[in-house]
Design a protein around this motif. Structure first.
Motif, PDB file in Angstrom:
ATOM      1  N   ARG A 245     -97.588  49.736 -23.775  1.00 38.37           N
ATOM      2  CA  ARG A 245     -96.290  49.777 -24.445  1.00 38.37           C
ATOM      3  C   ARG A 245     -95.214  50.307 -23.487  1.00 38.37           C
ATOM      4  N   LEU A 246     -95.546  51.371 -22.750  1.00 36.84           N
ATOM      5  CA  LEU A 246     -94.585  51.919 -21.784  1.00 36.84           C
ATOM      6  C   LEU A 246     -94.338  50.924 -20.653  1.00 36.84           C
ATOM      7  N   GLY A 247     -95.385  50.235 -20.239  1.00 36.59           N
ATOM      8  CA  GLY A 247     -95.237  49.218 -19.196  1.00 36.59           C
ATOM      9  C   GLY A 247     -94.295  48.109 -19.638  1.00 36.59           C
ATOM     10  N   ARG A 248     -94.423  47.714 -20.909  1.00 37.79           N
ATOM     11  CA  ARG A 248     -93.522  46.682 -21.451  1.00 37.79           C
ATOM     12  C   ARG A 248     -92.084  47.185 -21.464  1.00 37.79           C
ATOM     13  N   LEU A 249     -91.928  48.444 -21.843  1.00 37.39           N
ATOM     14  CA  LEU A 249     -90.587  49.035 -21.871  1.00 37.39           C
ATOM     15  C   LEU A 249     -89.963  48.974 -20.475  1.00 37.39           C
ATOM     16  N   LEU A 250     -90.756  49.358 -19.473  1.00 36.51           N
ATOM     17  CA  LEU A 250     -90.257  49.371 -18.104  1.00 36.51           C
ATOM     18  C   LEU A 250     -89.841  47.966 -17.664  1.00 36.51           C
ATOM     19  N   VAL A 251     -90.667  46.964 -17.984  1.00 35.97           N
ATOM     20  CA  VAL A 251     -90.340  45.591 -17.594  1.00 35.97           C
ATOM     21  C   VAL A 251     -89.123  45.089 -18.358  1.00 35.97           C
ATOM     22  N   SER A 252     -88.998  45.459 -19.627  1.00 36.98           N
ATOM     23  CA  SER A 252     -87.844  44.964 -20.379  1.00 36.98           C
ATOM     24  C   SER A 252     -86.551  45.583 -19.838  1.00 36.98           C
ATOM     25  N   LEU A 253     -86.638  46.798 -19.312  1.00 32.84           N
ATOM     26  CA  LEU A 253     -85.443  47.437 -18.753  1.00 32.84           C
ATOM     27  C   LEU A 253     -85.163  46.956 -17.333  1.00 32.84           C
ATOM     28  N   PHE A 254     -86.211  46.714 -16.569  1.00 34.36           N
ATOM     29  CA  PHE A 254     -86.067  46.307 -15.160  1.00 34.36           C
ATOM     30  C   PHE A 254     -86.839  45.007 -14.938  1.00 34.36           C
ATOM     31  N   PRO A 255     -86.328  43.910 -15.496  1.00 39.49           N
ATOM     32  CA  PRO A 255     -87.114  42.665 -15.490  1.00 39.49           C
ATOM     33  C   PRO A 255     -87.386  42.112 -14.096  1.00 39.49           C
ATOM     34  N   GLY A 256     -86.573  42.478 -13.127  1.00 37.27           N
ATOM     35  CA  GLY A 256     -86.730  41.895 -11.789  1.00 37.27           C
ATOM     36  C   GLY A 256     -87.504  42.771 -10.825  1.00 37.27           C
ATOM     37  N   GLN A 257     -88.205  43.793 -11.311  1.00 36.92           N
ATOM     38  CA  GLN A 257     -88.971  44.668 -10.424  1.00 36.92           C
ATOM     39  C   GLN A 257     -90.410  44.166 -10.318  1.00 36.92           C
ATOM     40  N   PRO A 258     -90.784  43.585  -9.179  1.00 39.65           N
ATOM     41  CA  PRO A 258     -92.113  42.966  -9.114  1.00 39.65           C
ATOM     42  C   PRO A 258     -93.265  43.950  -9.361  1.00 39.65           C
ATOM     43  N   GLU A 259     -93.135  45.196  -8.917  1.00 45.19           N
ATOM     44  CA  GLU A 259     -94.239  46.129  -9.148  1.00 45.19           C
ATOM     45  C   GLU A 259     -94.344  46.550 -10.618  1.00 45.19           C
ATOM     46  N   ALA A 260     -93.216  46.587 -11.326  1.00 43.02           N
ATOM     47  CA  ALA A 260     -93.286  46.871 -12.768  1.00 43.02           C
ATOM     48  C   ALA A 260     -94.004  45.725 -13.470  1.00 43.02           C
ATOM     49  N   LEU A 261     -93.679  44.493 -13.080  1.00 40.61           N
ATOM     50  CA  LEU A 261     -94.374  43.330 -13.628  1.00 40.61           C
ATOM     51  C   LEU A 261     -95.859  43.385 -13.273  1.00 40.61           C
ATOM     52  N   GLY A 262     -96.121  43.761 -12.003  1.00 40.13           N
ATOM     53  CA  GLY A 262     -97.510  43.829 -11.534  1.00 40.13           C
ATOM     54  C   GLY A 262     -98.290  44.866 -12.313  1.00 40.13           C
ATOM     55  N   LEU A 263     -97.680  46.011 -12.568  1.00 38.05           N
ATOM     56  CA  LEU A 263     -98.360  47.066 -13.326  1.00 38.05           C
ATOM     57  C   LEU A 263     -98.696  46.599 -14.737  1.00 38.05           C
ATOM     58  N   LEU A 264     -97.712  45.996 -15.413  1.00 39.04           N
ATOM     59  CA  LEU A 264     -97.968  45.522 -16.775  1.00 39.04           C
ATOM     60  C   LEU A 264     -99.075  44.461 -16.762  1.00 39.04           C
ATOM     61  N   ALA A 265     -98.994  43.547 -15.794  1.00 36.06           N
ATOM     62  CA  ALA A 265    -100.011  42.497 -15.685  1.00 36.06           C
ATOM     63  C   ALA A 265    -101.392  43.110 -15.460  1.00 36.06           C
ATOM     64  N   LEU A 266    -101.457  44.074 -14.553  1.00 38.39           N
ATOM     65  CA  LEU A 266    -102.740  44.712 -14.234  1.00 38.39           C
ATOM     66  C   LEU A 266    -103.345  45.363 -15.475  1.00 38.39           C
ATOM     67  N   MET A 267    -102.516  46.078 -16.230  1.00 37.30           N
ATOM     68  CA  MET A 267    -103.024  46.751 -17.422  1.00 37.30           C
ATOM     69  C   MET A 267    -103.483  45.742 -18.473  1.00 37.30           C
ATOM     70  N   LEU A 268    -102.700  44.683 -18.658  1.00 38.53           N
ATOM     71  CA  LEU A 268    -103.080  43.671 -19.650  1.00 38.53           C
ATOM     72  C   LEU A 268    -104.397  43.005 -19.261  1.00 38.53           C
ATOM     73  N   LEU A 269    -104.533  42.688 -17.975  1.00 40.55           N
ATOM     74  CA  LEU A 269    -105.735  41.971 -17.541  1.00 40.55           C
ATOM     75  C   LEU A 269    -106.967  42.868 -17.629  1.00 40.55           C
ATOM     76  N   GLN A 270    -106.815  44.151 -17.318  1.00 43.12           N
ATOM     77  CA  GLN A 270    -107.958  45.050 -17.452  1.00 43.12           C
ATOM     78  C   GLN A 270    -108.279  45.278 -18.929  1.00 43.12           C
ATOM     79  N   HIS A 271    -107.223  45.467 -19.726  1.00 40.63           N
ATOM     80  CA  HIS A 271    -107.420  45.732 -21.153  1.00 40.63           C
ATOM     81  C   HIS A 271    -108.013  44.508 -21.860  1.00 40.63           C
ATOM     82  N   SER A 272    -107.733  43.323 -21.344  1.00 38.12           N
ATOM     83  CA  SER A 272    -108.237  42.095 -21.969  1.00 38.12           C
ATOM     84  C   SER A 272    -109.759  42.077 -22.000  1.00 38.12           C
ATOM     85  N   ARG A 273    -110.396  42.851 -21.121  1.00 36.34           N
ATOM     86  CA  ARG A 273    -111.863  42.828 -21.039  1.00 36.34           C
ATOM     87  C   ARG A 273    -112.490  43.966 -21.830  1.00 36.34           C
TER      88      ARG A 273
END
Lengths: 121, 421
Positions: free
Chosen positions: B225-253
């Motif tokens: 949820r915090l990762g989503r907040l960060l991406v929604s505030l800073f949509p163009g930050q690749p590491e924020a996107l990467g962090l959210l992606a990483l968490m989603l992909l790990q959590h998916s399993r």
């Protein structure tokens, strides 16, 4: 005529609802889909707006940016295309969908000029 | 307007909380006052919205009510200690609760909120706070969890957690109340610190998922949820996107990561049909979005690796060449012995056991007492036909605290080696 039912709301609110509420709302979607089965076109549930990219242009060149087009409080969450005899009927279809956490816009689909030509040819 | 049940209202209030609290803290220059005002406004919202429906702009509604409540509170305080309330407040706190629907709230667009929210999140990363304090503060202040819930997450008493949070706020609160416009470099540093804190929260949840505590707050979900907040505030930050992606992909399993007894199952033995495909899809899209920026960072590369694993419907379908390439990139960006070990596993799949063993030799000093290192080395030795060494490595692994499932797996491998030789 075809009508678009556009569903707007805040990202993530649905996921925050208790599971019972989520189930109730999903059942409302299924009931609507069953009732209008023969008249439904595209149905789409969109990923959160953080997954979106925006394509615009500036000074004549195309610009691609991260994030949704509108930084608005409400995002487009999903949509239905339904064939209905009247706006009234399209609204009836929309009313079957949950409204507890989002809002809907019912809007007639304009026929594209190309389609019209093809139809008369 | 829509007519929401109380669950919908609570969910909506939760969604507006970070932006509302951050803006209020800026206006009032006082985190506690802002929290109290938001609490008052939230109670008013539950009451009013259940009768009149959720307003079109819930954030503006909450902000207006909260500012009015804060002004009233300050006036009361003024009577007590003679501090001029108007000096403490910025201009423009005019309307009463009655005119809310009509009032034009100062247009606060995302550009204003983003540094406010980032400042509030950055406060939680204060260097004087222990990692647990940082997470507790973030869960309380940003996520808005109750103290009892946070106490449960960290297995301490609510009273102890309350004290902990109060102390942390005292230490770090000044950061949130200090008005500043961060420079680009400062903002980047804040983003890094906040991302690290969010990933810490995720890992805290990820690691304990197999544990016995039955009603833990889902720290992984809160971190996402915090990762989503960060991406929604800073949509163009690749590491924020990467962090959210990483968490989603790990959590998916998450459903495949543990067996019926709650023991961890390694990736190659997980039942992949129970992975969360919609979550994988979203994570994969975010990796792609992040990599378009061509500014790779550790979160993005780790997310890309996770995406490759998730794309394989069977373990044997894994694109090891791509994973090897990505681990090589990660070694450039963030070299560590654990990354080298994972790189060696990819090399094993591509070039065979001997090539991988050569790589392991380089990190043996550092990782020799690490279970995963010894069990991997043992498997490599066995494949290379070096059975006595393989047996010794498996025996060493048995002494490094394997869980029940891991122990059973090692014993089975030892038995297989015994039968063959």
């Amino acid at each position: 005529m075809q009508y678009a039912i556009l569903i707007f709301g805040a990202d993530g609110v649905f996921d925050d609802l208790p599971e019972d509420d989520q189930r109730t709302y999903m059942q409302q979607h299924r009931d609507m889909q069953t009732k209008y089965e023969d008249r439904l076109g595209a149905i789409a549930r969109l990923m959160p707006s953080t997954s979106a990219m925006t394509v615009t242009s500036k000074n004549g060149s195309v610009i691609v940016t991260d994030g949704p087009y509108a930084e608005s409080k409400e995002q487009l969450l999903g949509l239905y295309i339904v064939e209905a005899d009247s706006m009234e009927e399209a609204i009836e279809a929309a009313k079957m969908l949950p409204t507890g956490f989002n809002s809907m816009e019912v809007r007639p689909v304009a026929q594209a000029p190309v389609q019209r030509e093809a139809a008369t040819a | 307007m829509n007519t929401g049940g109380s669950a919908a209202i609570a969910a909506r209030l939760r969604a507006v909380r970070p932006r509302a609290l951050a803006a209020l803290t800026r206006m009032l220059r006082d985190l506690d006052l802002a929290e109290d005002a938001l609490q008052d406004a939230s109670l008013a919202a539950l009451d009013t919205w259940s009768r009149n429906g959720i307003p079109r702009d819930p954030l503006a509604w909450v902000l207006t009510v909260a500012r009015n409540r804060a002004r009233d509170a300050l006036r009361r305080r003024q009577r007590v200690d003679d501090t001029p309330a108007e000096e403490l407040l910025e201009a423009g706190l005019g309307a009463s609760d009655r005119d809310i629907e009509a009032e034009e709230v100062q247009a606060l667009d995302e550009a204003v909120y983003k540094d406010d929210v980032l400042r509030l999140m950055f406060m939680c990363c204060h260097t004087e706070l222990s990692p647990t304090d940082q997470l507790a503060l973030a869960l309380k202040v940003i996520a808005g969890l109750r103290v009892e819930e946070i106490a449960r997450a960290f297995l301490v008493s609510p009273r102890a957690m309350e004290q902990r949070i109060t102390r942390a706020k005292k230490r770090a609160g000044a950061v949130a109340a200090k008005l500043d416009a961060p420079s680009l470099a400062e903002r980047a540093a804040r983003l890094d610190a906040v991302a690290a804190m969010i990933y810490l929260m995720f890992n805290e949840g990820y690691q304990t998922r197999g544990g016995e505590a039955p009603i833990r707050v889902d720290l992984c979900a809160e971190a996402i949820r915090l990762g989503r907040l960060l991406v929604s505030l800073f949509p163009g930050q690749p590491e924020a996107l990467g962090l959210l992606a990483l968490m989603l992909l790990q959590h998916s399993r998450r459903s495949g990561r543990t067996d019926g007894e709650g023991q961890l199952v390694p990736l190659d033995r997980q039942v992949r049909s129970c992975w969360d495909r919609p979550m994988i899809d979203e994570g994969t899209v975010l990796v792609e979005k992040a990599l378009r920026h061509r500014q790779p960072g550790p979160y993005q590369v780790q997310a890309a690796i996770a995406a490759v694993h998730c794309a394989a419907h069977r373990a044997e379908d894994t694109d090891w060449a791509e994973i090897e390439r990505l681990y090589a990139a990660l070694m450039q960006i963030q070299p560590s012995a654990v990354v080298a070990l994972n790189h060696a596993v990819a090399v094993w799949k591509l070039e065979g056991a001997e090539a991988a063993l050569e790589r392991l030799a380089a990190i043996e000093d550092e990782l020799g007492d690490y279970l995963h290192f010894q069990s991997t080395r043992a498997a490599l030795l066995a494949e290379a036909g070096r059975m006595p060494e393989a047996v010794a490595a498996y025996r060493r692994a048995l002494g490094l605290g394997p869980n029940k499932a891991e122990e059973a797996h090692i014993l089975q491998r030892l038995a297989e080696i015994g039968e063959k030789n």
